[in-house]
Each structure stands twice: as C-alpha cells, then as structure tokens.
Design an enzyme around this catalytic site. Structure first.
Site, PDB file in Angstrom:
ATOM      1  N   GLU A  42       0.835  -1.203   0.000  1.00  0.00           N
ATOM      2  CA  GLU A  42       0.000   0.000   0.000  1.00  0.00           C
ATOM      3  C   GLU A  42       0.876   1.262   0.000  1.00  0.00           C
ATOM      4  O   GLU A  42       0.608   2.236  -0.694  1.00  0.00           O
ATOM      5  CB  GLU A  42      -0.936   0.005   1.221  1.00  0.00           C
ATOM      6  N   SER A  89      18.198   3.626  -2.138  1.00  0.00           N
ATOM      7  CA  SER A  89      17.217   2.540  -2.168  1.00  0.00           C
ATOM      8  C   SER A  89      17.019   2.150  -3.631  1.00  0.00           C
ATOM      9  O   SER A  89      17.711   2.652  -4.508  1.00  0.00           O
ATOM     10  CB  SER A  89      15.917   2.964  -1.511  1.00  0.00           C
ATOM     11  N   GLU A 119      19.390 -11.707  -6.567  1.00  0.00           N
ATOM     12  CA  GLU A 119      19.550 -11.977  -5.138  1.00  0.00           C
ATOM     13  C   GLU A 119      18.176 -11.901  -4.496  1.00  0.00           C
ATOM     14  O   GLU A 119      17.333 -11.117  -4.922  1.00  0.00           O
ATOM     15  CB  GLU A 119      20.434 -10.907  -4.477  1.00  0.00           C
ATOM     16  N   LYS A 121      15.587 -10.573  -1.978  1.00  0.00           N
ATOM     17  CA  LYS A 121      15.488  -9.300  -1.258  1.00  0.00           C
ATOM     18  C   LYS A 121      15.039  -9.641   0.159  1.00  0.00           C
ATOM     19  O   LYS A 121      13.905 -10.052   0.389  1.00  0.00           O
ATOM     20  CB  LYS A 121      14.492  -8.377  -1.946  1.00  0.00           C
ATOM     21  N   ASP A 123      13.823  -9.244   3.819  1.00  0.00           N
ATOM     22  CA  ASP A 123      12.958  -8.250   4.449  1.00  0.00           C
ATOM     23  C   ASP A 123      13.413  -7.969   5.879  1.00  0.00           C
ATOM     24  O   ASP A 123      12.853  -8.449   6.845  1.00  0.00           O
ATOM     25  CB  ASP A 123      11.511  -8.749   4.443  1.00  0.00           C
ATOM     26  N   GLU A 181      21.839  -6.614   5.199  1.00  0.00           N
ATOM     27  CA  GLU A 181      20.543  -6.623   5.859  1.00  0.00           C
ATOM     28  C   GLU A 181      20.613  -7.366   7.188  1.00  0.00           C
ATOM     29  O   GLU A 181      21.190  -8.454   7.256  1.00  0.00           O
ATOM     30  CB  GLU A 181      19.578  -7.354   4.909  1.00  0.00           C
ATOM     31  N   TYR A 233      25.680  -7.773   1.309  1.00  0.00           N
ATOM     32  CA  TYR A 233      25.711  -7.838  -0.160  1.00  0.00           C
ATOM     33  C   TYR A 233      26.466  -6.705  -0.835  1.00  0.00           C
ATOM     34  O   TYR A 233      26.507  -6.622  -2.037  1.00  0.00           O
ATOM     35  CB  TYR A 233      24.277  -7.902  -0.713  1.00  0.00           C
ATOM     36  N   LYS A 318       9.101  -6.896  -6.534  1.00  0.00           N
ATOM     37  CA  LYS A 318       8.364  -7.209  -5.310  1.00  0.00           C
ATOM     38  C   LYS A 318       7.398  -8.366  -5.567  1.00  0.00           C
ATOM     39  O   LYS A 318       6.626  -8.324  -6.518  1.00  0.00           O
ATOM     40  CB  LYS A 318       7.552  -5.989  -4.851  1.00  0.00           C
ATOM     41  N   CYS A 412     -17.770 -19.900  30.900  1.00  0.00           N
ATOM     42  CA  CYS A 412     -16.740 -20.771  30.334  1.00  0.00           C
ATOM     43  C   CYS A 412     -17.400 -21.839  29.467  1.00  0.00           C
ATOM     44  O   CYS A 412     -18.280 -22.562  29.932  1.00  0.00           O
ATOM     45  CB  CYS A 412     -15.922 -21.425  31.445  1.00  0.00           C
ATOM     46  N   CYS A 415     -16.621 -25.373  31.389  1.00  0.00           N
ATOM     47  CA  CYS A 415     -17.084 -25.770  32.719  1.00  0.00           C
ATOM     48  C   CYS A 415     -18.292 -24.948  33.169  1.00  0.00           C
ATOM     49  O   CYS A 415     -18.860 -25.204  34.225  1.00  0.00           O
ATOM     50  CB  CYS A 415     -15.963 -25.676  33.749  1.00  0.00           C
ATOM     51  N   CYS A 430     -11.452 -17.861  33.064  1.00  0.00           N
ATOM     52  CA  CYS A 430     -12.225 -18.818  33.829  1.00  0.00           C
ATOM     53  C   CYS A 430     -11.428 -19.054  35.113  1.00  0.00           C
ATOM     54  O   CYS A 430     -10.263 -19.434  35.055  1.00  0.00           O
ATOM     55  CB  CYS A 430     -12.367 -20.115  33.031  1.00  0.00           C
ATOM     56  N   CYS A 435     -11.519 -26.521  36.250  1.00  0.00           N
ATOM     57  CA  CYS A 435     -12.065 -26.504  34.880  1.00  0.00           C
ATOM     58  C   CYS A 435     -11.351 -27.555  34.026  1.00  0.00           C
ATOM     59  O   CYS A 435     -10.121 -27.578  33.944  1.00  0.00           O
ATOM     60  CB  CYS A 435     -11.875 -25.116  34.264  1.00  0.00           C
TER      61      CYS A 435
HETATM   62  S1  IVH Z   1      20.962  -3.703  -2.887  1.00  0.00           S
HETATM   63  C1  IVH Z   1      22.138   0.578  -3.930  1.00  0.00           C
HETATM   64  N1  IVH Z   1      20.387  -6.194  -2.274  1.00  0.00           N
HETATM   65  O1  IVH Z   1      16.118  -3.437  -0.033  1.00  0.00           O
HETATM   66  C2  IVH Z   1      21.446  -0.694  -3.758  1.00  0.00           C
HETATM   67  N2  IVH Z   1      19.174  -4.464  -1.198  1.00  0.00           N
HETATM   68  O2  IVH Z   1      14.782  -1.033  -1.604  1.00  0.00           O
HETATM   69  C3  IVH Z   1      21.407  -1.116  -2.368  1.00  0.00           C
HETATM   70  N3  IVH Z   1      17.559  -5.247   0.447  1.00  0.00           N
HETATM   71  O3  IVH Z   1      17.587  -0.575   1.326  1.00  0.00           O
HETATM   72  C4  IVH Z   1      20.488  -2.214  -2.097  1.00  0.00           C
HETATM   73  N4  IVH Z   1      17.967  -7.395   0.211  1.00  0.00           N
HETATM   74  O4  IVH Z   1      17.616  -2.669   2.728  1.00  0.00           O
HETATM   75  C5  IVH Z   1      20.101  -4.897  -2.071  1.00  0.00           C
HETATM   76  N5  IVH Z   1      20.027  -8.442  -1.788  1.00  0.00           N
HETATM   77  C6  IVH Z   1      19.746  -7.146  -1.583  1.00  0.00           C
HETATM   78  C7  IVH Z   1      18.765  -6.728  -0.657  1.00  0.00           C
HETATM   79  C8  IVH Z   1      18.507  -5.371  -0.494  1.00  0.00           C
HETATM   80  C9  IVH Z   1      17.260  -6.482   0.861  1.00  0.00           C
HETATM   81  C10 IVH Z   1      16.925  -4.005   0.950  1.00  0.00           C
HETATM   82  C11 IVH Z   1      17.895  -2.947   1.376  1.00  0.00           C
HETATM   83  C12 IVH Z   1      17.573  -1.728   0.571  1.00  0.00           C
HETATM   84  C13 IVH Z   1      16.202  -2.027   0.060  1.00  0.00           C
HETATM   85  C14 IVH Z   1      16.068  -1.419  -1.328  1.00  0.00           C
END
Ligand code: IVH
Length: 678
Positions: A42, A89, A119, A121, A123, A181, A233, A318, A412, A415, A430, A435
C-alpha cells in the site's frame, strides 16, 4: 488506490499534497516508530502515484517532497552518523513485464549488457558496517539514507557480523564499508512473540519490525537475546572485485554471511528465478519480499550510474502480497491453561503462504471488536512473519445482511463457570481451577515440545486419558501402564508400549524444560531458560523469593511477584511433590549434552559464514560430534562448494546431505532451543 487525477492542475496539486502528507505520516510510522499501519504494498502504491503525478506535472515537485529524499529522520535516542556515501534505495518492479522494461532500458544505454545477479530481497533492515584495519569500528542503520544511527554496540552482539575481518590475499584499503541486511529469522520471531505474549505485551506485526526493534534497543544485551541474523551484499570500495558476484564471493571470504541463493543469469534467466523463488521462499527461515536484480559488471554499473534516489543498474522486483480471502465459519473461545479465554476464528480452509489455514487466533475480545469480525464475514487473511495466520480486515462489502457483532461469552464454554475480566486485563478468564479445559491444557503444555517434549502425546490422547479417569495431572502420566492404555480406542500393543516408553524417557530432562513445563503464569520458554540458568536447580528456584527473582536477567517486578506467588501456592506445592514422587527431575547439566547428542556431523567443502573450527565447536556445544569421515552412522553431511569424495560417499550411503544455509538454520534453531548452560 484511487486513479490519478487527470489534467486538472487544481485537482492534481490537491492530490499531490494529500499524497505527500500521507507518505510522510506512514514513513514516520515505519522508519522511526517501527509500527507501520499500512502494508508495504500500500505504501509503495502511494509513493508510486506521487512519483507519476510529479512526472506528469513537474511544477508540482517540491524540494521537500518525499520523492526527493530517501526515508524518514532517525529517532533521538542514538548518536547520528553520516554515511560516507548515501545509502540508496531501489526502484521497484511489480511484474515480470516491468523487470523486462528495466532490462530493455539498460540495454538501450549500454548495448550488450546482459549479465545479471539475482539476489533474494531480504525483508529486514539495512545496516552499514565500517571496518578500519580489519576491525569493526562502526555500525549504523540506514536512517534517511544520508544520516543513520550509530548502533555499533548492538550490532556487535550479532554473531554473524565479524568484529575482525578474516585475512584475504587481495589488497583492500585500510577502511572499508560493508552493507547488508539485518533480519530476524521466522523461528526467533515466533519465539519472541510467544515471550511477549507470556508477559502480556503486544506482539510485533512482522519479523522486520521485530528486527528493527531489536537493533534499536538501548540495552545491547536485549539485542543479543533476540537471535538476529545478517546477510551482507555490498562492499565499498569493492577493491579487486570486478562484479557483484565477485563482491559476494569476497564478502564470504572476509567472514560475512552471504545469502547462498544468488545466481548469475542472462536476461532470459531472470523470469525463471522470480518464478522459482515466488514459491520456494516460504520454505526459508527468513522473510523475503522480492528479488533484487543487479547488473553484474562493476564497470557497467558505473557507466549506468544513479538517478536521484536509486541506482540505475538495479531493480527490486516485489512479490505479490500473500493475502487471501476466506469466510469466517465460527468464532469459538479457547480456554488456556491459566483460564485465559482467547477468541479463535474457524475459517473456510484456504491456502496462504505455503500452508492451509483453517483456524486463526483473534487474540482477545478488544481485537475482535476493533476489527469487527463477525461470523459469516469474508475476511482478508495473511501470515504475520510468514508464519502466524492473521485476519487483516473484514471485506465489509461482502458482509451478509443481518449479521451481528460478536459478543464474548459470559460463561466458560467448558465448565460453565462465570468468566471474569479483571481491571487492566485484555482477556476474560475462567477462575475455576478444576475446569477440565484448563486441566487438559496444563497437561498438554507439560508434554508439549517446549515442555517435556513427550513424543506421541497429543490432544486427542490426553483428552481420552482424562475422560477415562486414568490421569488427573501431569504426574499421573508417569504412573500409566500399557495395560491401562490397551482398552482405549486408539491403542494397540505396539502404540501403547511406545507411548509408555516415550513418557518414561522424559523422566529426567534439562531444567529449563521442566521449569517451562510446570506452566508458571507469565513464564514462557525464554523466561524458563533464564530461570534455569540463574538458579541451576529446581530446589533453589522453588525457594527463591521475589527479591531473588528480580536478580534474574529480564525479570521485572510483576513477573517476579507472579512466579513467587505461584511457587508458594498449594497447587504448585502439590504438583511439585507429585512429580517428585514419580521420579521426574532435572538432569544435572553436563557439558556437551544437548539436542545433538549422538549425532555425527561431517563438514566438507568450504564454508562461508564461519571457519571450520568454529562450526565444529558449535556442533560440540550442542552435544554433537564433528567427524572427518562419512559412514552409515553419520547423521548429516554439510556440503559446501568444492565438496568431493565425501559428498559422493554420503550420496551412495543415503546419508542426509544439506548445504551451508540449511546447516546455519538448523544450528541457529538448536542453539536458540538450548540456553548456553543446559
Ligand atoms: S541492494 C544501492 N540487495 O532493499 C542498492 N538491497 O529497496 C542497495 N535489500 O535498502 C540495495 N535485500 O535494505 C540490495 N540483496 C539485496 C537486498 C537489499 C534487501 C533491501 C535494502 C535496501 C532495500 C532497497
């Protein structure tokens, strides 16, 4: 989400202002308070709408727009540090088509660029670790990307973050920065929420929030207890590594934990990777919210460069959110071992995030009222932490006519005694100590995995033992005979003998198990382990007064009071005496005794996350035996890259073989299950 307002600049500018304030608000909840109110999907949709709106009407773009900065401000509690280079990001893609567009875009800029690293991602939350002369000197959160928080003391408690780099042949500058991460494994997340629940505290919504909460604890000891993990990474400067895949390999050799599931592919291989992990990710012990696709070559990365907040050479795909709709068939009340009543939704079975869900806790009556869940409702279901099913919201448009709000029962369900909601409590209880539901739950808890872990003693059997009058409390289990079981419906000669044997096998157990099994109010697995470590014997624990209990790590006045009162109560005295009478006792702690006792492990090939002696030491601490040769008696072979004849032999003999990632997961789980001393 509402569609973009078209054309009308007045409408567009109103919408832009609205989006900005909503995004700021949610970014603050997410980044600063670790308590988001909307899902990432969202949030992404809001952000994207604003980006598109500003692209269409550049005059609407203001310097303070959230699209122009990277995140929200850090909280005041930690010292702020400026990142040497901003922590960027990534741009998002929500479909394979958008990933394909990313690839086309790249190839328009640099023809022939078609080698990517995929790779997972992770969380969690991004951290940056600075090493000077090989030593960890600073760890910082991402913060707003430019400035983060100094969390060195806390990050030092995470075992997978090396405090000293391992020597490598390549020349690296004296100062390097490693980014990656921090995350909380699903298992640690479930245990933490269980512990919070034991203490009557609100649970975390997902592992990400829990990890963020743990990293930002003021007391590093708390961080240390939360079972955090890392995958790194990024290396800056990357030194001799000419590509992202080489960076990952180098990071592994420097001693960092690197996710093993990365893959180098050409553009046509990306879709298959996305497809495969969209499903397989649920089998991992950590949450992933997508796949990051990066141009492998560093030279090309540099050529591509970055645009405002994200590099052009990478994109984050995503995964679609794992939300499913289903119907509420009933709302029942479950009576727990301490009499606490919990509303539980019975659902039309539905598959979510890898399993079929037909029941889902609603926590307490306030929660039912807040979400206004009613019998007959269509609800949106997801899994918190990919593990615990949770009702996100009711689909009001589908509510059947004439439905009524759910009201908690006054009595309850088991009992019939009146339920009481005490001042300041969220739950009705309870109060009848006789019981049958409480008695059944106490015995089940005693025998459960976290308790004595009696194999084969499930709810149906406990129920029938109670019904037949064969047991009244947990101690009676140890007096059962095969002859008593045989007439019961579900037993034959063999199964009866097995159950008697598995009960007898649990007469002597580690102290922390016994303490947890007793069912002391406010004491869950974690507190039980702390009590066991602190007092060392059941006798000393039983005699402890409130003041003694306060000295235990993590125990405050309320819990100390409850524990002391419980041990002093006649019920507790009776249970303890009866358990002693049947010979139940805590094992004297012996070094090297543990969940892996009797298991031989063979390590072959190279390990990335730790040295071999380190791995062997950890196996030994769990009671296992590291061994150098494979035989039929070998429990497991851990095979890393370069494994040869031992791997072949294991395969020939049918010995279990796992990779390093699986080994780390099993190791972590076993270590968490056993406190250092038991
Ligand atoms: S690369 C400049 N690799 O996702 C690029 N990010 O939206 C730096 N994340 O802030 C990020 N797994 O916290 C990269 N294998 C991965 C990742 C990863 C999780 C997170 C990271 C970043 C966010 C990007």
């Amino acid at each position: 989400m509402s569609p973009l307002p078209d054309g009308v600049p007045g409408e567009a500018s109103r919408r832009a202002a609205e989006l900005r304030s909503q995004i700021e608000h949610h970014a603050h909840l997410y980044h600063v308070l670790d308590r988001p109110e909307i899902t990432d999907t969202e949030y992404d949709a809001l952000f994207r709408e604003l980006v598109e709106l500003e692209a269409r009407h550049p005059e609407l773009q203001t310097p303070d727009s959230p699209t122009q900065r990277v995140g929200a401000a850090p909280s005041e509690a930690f010292t702020k540090v400026r990142h040497r280079t901003p922590m960027l990001s990534l741009a998002n893609a929500f479909s394979v088509e958008e990933v394909e567009a990313f690839r086309t875009r790249i190839q328009r800029i640099v023809a022939g660029a078609d080698r990517f690293v995929c790779e997972l991602k992770i969380d969690g939350l991004a951290i940056s670790c600075t090493y000077r002369d090989g030593e960890l000197v600073r760890a910082a959160t991402r913060g707003n990307g430019v400035e983060g928080e100094d969390v060195t003391a806390n990050v030092r408690t995470i075992r997978s973050v090396p405090v000293r780099l391992r020597p490598v042949a390549e020349g690296l500058p004296t100062e390097i920065e490693v980014r990656g991460e921090v995350y909380m494994p699903k298992r640690s997340f479930a245990a933490l929420n269980q512990q919070l629940d034991d203490q009557g505290k609100p649970p975390y919504a997902n592992p990400r929030n829990a990890a963020a909460g743990a990293v930002r604890q003021l007391d590093p000891a708390v961080t240390a207890s939360r079972g955090l993990q890392t995958f790194m990474y990024q290396l800056d400067p990357p030194g001799p590594a000419g590509s992202q895949s080489e960076v990952l390999e180098l990071l592994g050799r420097l001693g960092f934990r690197v996710n093993p599931h990365h893959e180098v592919v050409d553009g046509s291989g990306i879709a298959a990777y996305l497809e495969r992990w969209g499903d397989a990710r649920h089998q991992l012990d950590y949450e992933t919210d997508g796949v990051v696709i990066k141009v492998d070559s560093r030279a090309l990365q540099e050529e591509l460069g970055a645009v405002s907040r994200s590099p052009r050479w990478a994109i984050a795909y995503k995964f679609p959110p794992e939300e499913r709709q289903t119907t509420v068939l009933d709302i029942a009340v479950h009576v727990g071992r301490t009499g606490t009543c919990t509303p539980v939704a019975h659902l039309q079975p539905v598959r979510v995030a890898g399993t079929t869900v037909q029941r889902c806790t609603l926590h307490n009556e306030d929660e039912v009222a807040r979400k206004d869940v009613r019998v007959g409702d269509t609800v949106v279901l997801h899994k918190a932490g990919d593990v615990i099913p949770e009702i996100v919201r009711v689909v009001l448009e589908s509510r059947p006519a004439g439905s009524r709000a759910w009201a908690p029962p006054a009595h309850c369900p088991e009992c019939g005694s009146e339920l009481v909601r005490e001042e300041g409590e969220v739950a009705r209880r309870c109060l009848n100590p006789l019981c049958p539901a409480q008695r059944r739950e106490r015995i089940l808890h005693f025998a459960s995995r976290a308790g004595l872990n009696i194999e084969g003693l499930g709810p149906a059997i406990v129920e029938s033992l109670l019904e037949e009058g064969l047991i009244e409390d947990a101690a009676d289990l140890f007096r059962l005979t095969k002859e008593q079981l045989l007439p019961l419906e579900r037993f034959a000669e063999r199964s009866a003998a097995n159950l008697i044997a598995s009960i007898a096998a649990r007469r002597t157990v580690p102290l922390h198990r016994l303490v947890n099994a007793l069912g002391v109010p406010n004491v869950g697995e974690h507190t039980a382990a702390a009590l066991a470590v602190h007092f060392g014997s059941l006798e000393r624990l039983v005699e402890a007064n409130e003041e003694d209990l306060l000295a235990v790590e993590g125990i405050g006045t309320t819990v100390a009071g409850t524990i002391a009162r419980w041990f002093a109560s006649p019920e507790a005295r009776t249970l303890l005496r009866r358990l002693a009478d049947v010979g139940v006792r805590a094992a004297a702690a012996r070094l090297g005794d543990g969940p892996w006792t009797g298991r031989a492990w063979v390590l072959t090939g190279s390990l990335q996350a730790m040295t071999r002696p380190e791995a062997e030491e950890r196996i030994r601490r769990l009671g296992g035996t590291p061994s150098s040769s494979v035989s039929r008696k070998t429990h497991t072979v851990v095979a890393g890259p370069g494994a040869g004849s031992k791997l072949e032999k294991a395969q020939r003999l049918g010995v279990r073989v796992i990779d390093e990632a699986a080994f780390l997961e099993e190791l972590g789980a076993a270590e968490r299950a056993v406190p250092a001393s038991a």
